[in-house]
Design a protein around this motif. Sequence first.
Motif, PDB file in Angstrom:
ATOM      1  N   GLU A  70       0.862  -1.189   0.000  1.00 47.15           N
ATOM      2  CA  GLU A  70       0.000   0.000   0.000  1.00 47.15           C
ATOM      3  C   GLU A  70       0.898   1.238   0.000  1.00 47.15           C
ATOM      4  N   PRO A  71       0.917   2.018  -1.088  1.00 47.95           N
ATOM      5  CA  PRO A  71       1.855   3.141  -1.202  1.00 47.95           C
ATOM      6  C   PRO A  71       1.785   4.146  -0.059  1.00 47.95           C
ATOM      7  N   ASP A  72       0.604   4.343   0.528  1.00 51.92           N
ATOM      8  CA  ASP A  72       0.477   5.374   1.558  1.00 51.92           C
ATOM      9  C   ASP A  72       0.735   4.871   2.969  1.00 51.92           C
ATOM     10  N   THR A  73       0.792   3.548   3.168  1.00 49.65           N
ATOM     11  CA  THR A  73       0.970   3.033   4.530  1.00 49.65           C
ATOM     12  C   THR A  73       2.087   2.008   4.681  1.00 49.65           C
ATOM     13  N   SER A  74       2.401   1.260   3.641  1.00 44.17           N
ATOM     14  CA  SER A  74       3.416   0.213   3.766  1.00 44.17           C
ATOM     15  C   SER A  74       4.810   0.822   3.872  1.00 44.17           C
ATOM     16  N   ASP A  75       5.654   0.184   4.701  1.00 36.13           N
ATOM     17  CA  ASP A  75       7.028   0.658   4.781  1.00 36.13           C
ATOM     18  C   ASP A  75       7.856   0.032   3.658  1.00 36.13           C
ATOM     19  N   VAL A  76       9.047   0.580   3.468  1.00 35.20           N
ATOM     20  CA  VAL A  76       9.956   0.114   2.420  1.00 35.20           C
ATOM     21  C   VAL A  76      11.251  -0.316   3.097  1.00 35.20           C
ATOM     22  N   ASP A  77      11.608  -1.577   2.932  1.00 36.23           N
ATOM     23  CA  ASP A  77      12.759  -2.143   3.629  1.00 36.23           C
ATOM     24  C   ASP A  77      13.883  -2.461   2.654  1.00 36.23           C
ATOM     25  N   SER A  78      15.084  -2.157   3.080  1.00 29.25           N
ATOM     26  CA  SER A  78      16.273  -2.499   2.300  1.00 29.25           C
ATOM     27  C   SER A  78      17.300  -3.135   3.223  1.00 29.25           C
ATOM     28  N   ILE A  79      18.228  -3.845   2.619  1.00 26.19           N
ATOM     29  CA  ILE A  79      19.264  -4.516   3.403  1.00 26.19           C
ATOM     30  C   ILE A  79      20.607  -4.340   2.719  1.00 26.19           C
ATOM     31  N   LEU A  80      21.599  -3.963   3.502  1.00 23.90           N
ATOM     32  CA  LEU A  80      22.951  -3.789   3.018  1.00 23.90           C
ATOM     33  C   LEU A  80      23.786  -4.988   3.456  1.00 23.90           C
ATOM     34  N   LEU A  81      24.472  -5.609   2.521  1.00 28.88           N
ATOM     35  CA  LEU A  81      25.444  -6.643   2.842  1.00 28.88           C
ATOM     36  C   LEU A  81      26.793  -5.955   2.945  1.00 28.88           C
ATOM     37  N   VAL A  82      27.444  -6.084   4.105  1.00 30.36           N
ATOM     38  CA  VAL A  82      28.625  -5.265   4.380  1.00 30.36           C
ATOM     39  C   VAL A  82      29.798  -6.104   4.871  1.00 30.36           C
ATOM     40  N   GLU A  83      30.991  -5.525   4.713  1.00 30.70           N
ATOM     41  CA  GLU A  83      32.209  -6.138   5.229  1.00 30.70           C
ATOM     42  C   GLU A  83      32.403  -5.755   6.692  1.00 30.70           C
ATOM     43  N   ASP A  84      33.372  -6.401   7.338  1.00 34.77           N
ATOM     44  CA  ASP A  84      33.605  -6.178   8.761  1.00 34.77           C
ATOM     45  C   ASP A  84      33.950  -4.730   9.085  1.00 34.77           C
ATOM     46  N   ARG A  85      34.547  -4.012   8.144  1.00 33.18           N
ATOM     47  CA  ARG A  85      34.969  -2.638   8.424  1.00 33.18           C
ATOM     48  C   ARG A  85      33.815  -1.646   8.426  1.00 33.18           C
ATOM     49  N   PHE A  86      32.635  -2.065   8.021  1.00 35.16           N
ATOM     50  CA  PHE A  86      31.481  -1.163   8.035  1.00 35.16           C
ATOM     51  C   PHE A  86      31.089  -0.860   9.473  1.00 35.16           C
ATOM     52  N   SER A  87      30.875   0.420   9.771  1.00 35.12           N
ATOM     53  CA  SER A  87      30.595   0.860  11.147  1.00 35.12           C
ATOM     54  C   SER A  87      29.102   1.074  11.367  1.00 35.12           C
ATOM     55  N   PRO A  88      28.593   0.685  12.546  1.00 34.95           N
ATOM     56  CA  PRO A  88      27.195   0.991  12.885  1.00 34.95           C
ATOM     57  C   PRO A  88      26.886   2.479  12.812  1.00 34.95           C
ATOM     58  N   ASP A  89      27.876   3.332  13.077  1.00 32.09           N
ATOM     59  CA  ASP A  89      27.667   4.776  12.980  1.00 32.09           C
ATOM     60  C   ASP A  89      27.336   5.187  11.550  1.00 32.09           C
ATOM     61  N   GLU A  90      27.932   4.492  10.601  1.00 28.50           N
ATOM     62  CA  GLU A  90      27.639   4.790   9.196  1.00 28.50           C
ATOM     63  C   GLU A  90      26.223   4.360   8.826  1.00 28.50           C
ATOM     64  N   MET A  91      25.712   3.359   9.521  1.00 32.70           N
ATOM     65  CA  MET A  91      24.329   2.946   9.284  1.00 32.70           C
ATOM     66  C   MET A  91      23.371   4.053   9.685  1.00 32.70           C
ATOM     67  N   VAL A  92      23.699   4.781  10.749  1.00 32.30           N
ATOM     68  CA  VAL A  92      22.874   5.918  11.163  1.00 32.30           C
ATOM     69  C   VAL A  92      22.870   6.969  10.064  1.00 32.30           C
ATOM     70  N   GLU A  93      24.018   7.206   9.464  1.00 33.15           N
ATOM     71  CA  GLU A  93      24.115   8.167   8.358  1.00 33.15           C
ATOM     72  C   GLU A  93      23.290   7.709   7.161  1.00 33.15           C
ATOM     73  N   VAL A  94      23.358   6.419   6.860  1.00 31.85           N
ATOM     74  CA  VAL A  94      22.588   5.878   5.735  1.00 31.85           C
ATOM     75  C   VAL A  94      21.099   6.085   5.962  1.00 31.85           C
ATOM     76  N   GLN A  95      20.625   5.775   7.165  1.00 38.97           N
ATOM     77  CA  GLN A  95      19.207   5.926   7.456  1.00 38.97           C
ATOM     78  C   GLN A  95      18.773   7.383   7.321  1.00 38.97           C
ATOM     79  N   LYS A  96      19.590   8.286   7.788  1.00 38.44           N
ATOM     80  CA  LYS A  96      19.279   9.712   7.667  1.00 38.44           C
ATOM     81  C   LYS A  96      19.214  10.117   6.202  1.00 38.44           C
TER      82      LYS A  96
END
Length: 260
Positions: A70-96
């Motif tokens: 439903e375009p007006d109510t359903s959420d949109v989910d994505s998933i990133l496959l990442v290497e060990d060097r990827f930081s959780p802090d960068e995930m906050v930036e991605v979400q923003k």
Amino acid sequence: MQKHPVERKPWNSIGLENIEKLSDLIAGTISQENIFNKASSVLKEVFSRYRDKGVVSIYLWGSLLRDDFEPDTSDVDSILLVEDRFSPDEMVEVQKFLEESAPEINEFKANYIYTDELNGGEMRSPLAKVLHPRQLLLNFLDWQYVSGKKFSNADFSLTAFSYTEAVQYIKQDLQKRFLPKIGNSDFDVKHFTKLLFTTCYYLHCEMKNKHPFSYNTLLVNSITRTGKMLPILLKIRDNSYALGVSKAHFHEILKFIETL
């Protein structure tokens, strides 16, 4: 899926173009296809920005890929496959970045999993702590590739759960994380109910072979084990996962879980 804190901007800072897009959504002119294209475009930019910081691949998954979106109510989910060097802090930036780049998309969310977790490594990402990597691989063929390296199940050393294994894993998860809180004010009815929907779907696939998940066809594909539970779950969903509606059916739900 884990939510990350995002700094909210005032409505008048998002720009005329985005205000016009929000108006289109309110008017009902933004379609599932438009949202898919916009989400894909934004995620490709995410890959371009973060490929040097450990992002290997990006996929869309969830309701956007189904016929019950439903375009007006359903959420949109994505998933990133990442290497060990990827930081959780960068995930906050991605979400923003997702929220600022596509404010017309309702609940545009990203999560991540380390490729090492899909190869039997320690489960440490927020996603792997609520969805076992082997369960993710069971659903991997339903994901939509967006950017980066295109994977197949054969690229990972872990094997996907069987449907029977997945049902038993979810049962243990329900008993450990949800049943101790059942009925409490902090009880997560939505997540709890969605896990039960997933359980019913896996039971159907176990009996009838794999088929696309859709809330629209769950009843059509019901079997003896799920026939009484699905109307209850759909009622809870139709009532926006209200705790009161869920409470009225706790006895039946608990009995269903016990039989798994």
